[in-house]
Design a protein around this motif. Structure first.
Motif: not given
Ligand code: DHB
Length: 397
Positions: A202-204, A213-215, A223-225
């Motif tokens: 999810i790219y929010a 929101i990655s996995q 996940m990244y903020l």
């Molecule tokens: C991830 C990192 C990213 O920059 C991206 O666009 C998608 C996934 C990741 O670390 O899972």
């Protein structure tokens, strides 16, 4: 004590780009020595991107690296772009007949390092005091101290600089131009022990900033903020971080993230960089050494592996004939894709993030852009094609 080794191709930097090139050269009957200042454990424990184009994972299979991605990776047919809490699914499968794989860079590295070891590759991790020698000659090389403390010299017919975004090999290309841009924000990345919240990424984009929101696995999430680079979130409590993630994805569908203990925190800078040319005489650059992209859209590793796909077969021919002229079109082919990827990463970044000084007009314009892309099939297709990988013609393949 000092030892000298002679090889056909010297590879400076044994991350995914360098090791893939080494593996591809081996498959084409060409010897190489790869070195890296990091230990194998350090590289294995550096968390980087997670998404590979189908074309990139196929290289793992085609170049006899590993098929582990088939059991440990996850094939994703699409992704979700959530704008102010409204979900917009981009179906790569329906739009461009493609999929991507969630298979982290760390796993790609582990597979490559194992494959090089299995196939008798010469890879020296944990070296120090690296000094490049005679880069602009017919006998380029490197001197370094190996992990056991012995001074080593390696001489080769060709050199690959795949030594990442702090590359020392860039200096081997005389008269190069460096294109560069920084962004006024960063990502704060976490790894958490938690169940998956959703079955795709999810790219929010929210009024509070961006969140991804990655996995990683069914029990570990990445996940990244979006954050201010000078005001990072290392001191935030876990509750504060989860509240912020939740606030950035919140919407009328009531979507909720599944939370759990956070066991890693990292700040990721946002930069775009290209050095041109990427090749001169017997020296070629590949991966981050030649170009760095901001992480939005996961182009970095894909671009590095595309470089390997274009460079390695040419380098194998050049090494067999001891003729640098065989490298001549690497630059021309690679650069087109590099600038496409730079544009895509810049576009995804600026479209999804709020600038610190964004005024109401800027914000509404940006939302207009998102609506234009997500609200029409042609826009969604453009995004899907760039994200899942451009056709081979772009690479002259
Ligand atoms: C991830 C990192 C990213 O920059 C991206 O666009 C998608 C996934 C990741 O670390 O899972």
């Amino acid at each position: 004590m000092s030892e000298t080794t002679r090889t056909q191709v010297l590879i400076i930097g044994a991350g995914p780009a360098g090791l893939m090139i080494s593996q591809m050269l081996h498959n084409r009957g060409v010897e190489s020595v790869a070195i890296d200042i990091r230990t194998r454990e350090e590289i294995e424990n550096t968390h980087r991107a997670g998404i590979l184009e189908a074309k990139a994972v196929r290289m793992l299979e085609d170049e006899n690296v590993s098929q582990r991605f088939r059991t440990d990776g996850y094939e994703h047919d699409g992704t979700d772009i959530r704008v102010r809490g409204i979900s917009n699914r981009i179906s790569f499968k329906d739009l461009v007949g493609a999929s991507v794989w969630l298979y982290p860079q760390t796993d790609v590295f582990i597979d490559l390092a194992n494959a090089r070891e299995r196939d008798g590759g010469d890879v020296r991790f944990g070296v120090s005091d690296v000094e490049l020698l005679d880069g602009d000659s017919d006998n380029p090389g490197v001197r370094f101290t190996d992990a056991a403390g012995t001074t080593q010299e390696v001489r080769a017919d060709f050199v690959v600089g795949s030594d990442g975004s702090r590359s020392i090999c860039r200096a081997l290309i005389p008269g190069a131009t460096q294109y560069f841009r920084e962004y006024p924000f960063a990502w704060f990345g976490i790894m958490a022990e938690a169940p998956m919240s959703y079955d795709e990424l999810i790219y929010a984009s929210s009024d509070r900033g961006f969140a991804l929101i990655s996995q990683r696995t069914p029990t570990v999430q990445r996940m990244y903020l979006q954050c201010n680079p000078s005001d990072d979130m290392h001191n935030w409590s876990e509750d504060q971080l989860w509240d912020e993630f939740q606030a950035r994805v919140a919407g009328p569908d009531g979507f909720e993230l599944k939370t759990g203990p956070i066991f890693e925190r990292t700040l990721l800078p946002f930069r775009s960089f290209v050095q041109q040319p990427m090749q001169h005489g017997r020296v070629s650059l590949a991966g981050d050494a030649a170009h760095t992209v901001p992480p939005t859209g996961a182009r970095g590793l894909n671009l590095a592996l595309s470089d390997a796909r274009v460079l390695a077969p040419r380098l194998a021919e050049a090494a067999k004939a001891n003729d640098p002229a065989k490298l001549a079109d690497y630059e021309e082919i690679a650069v087109k894709r590099v600038w496409r990827a730079q544009n895509f990463s810049y576009w995804m970044t600026t479209m999804l993030h709020s600038l610190p000084d964004e005024n109401p007009f800027d914000r509404m314009r940006r939302l207009g852009e998102l609506e234009m892309v997500l609200g029409h099939e042609s826009g969604r297709r453009h995004l899907a094609e760039a994200y899942a990988g451009w056709p081979n013609e772009v690479d002259g393949l």
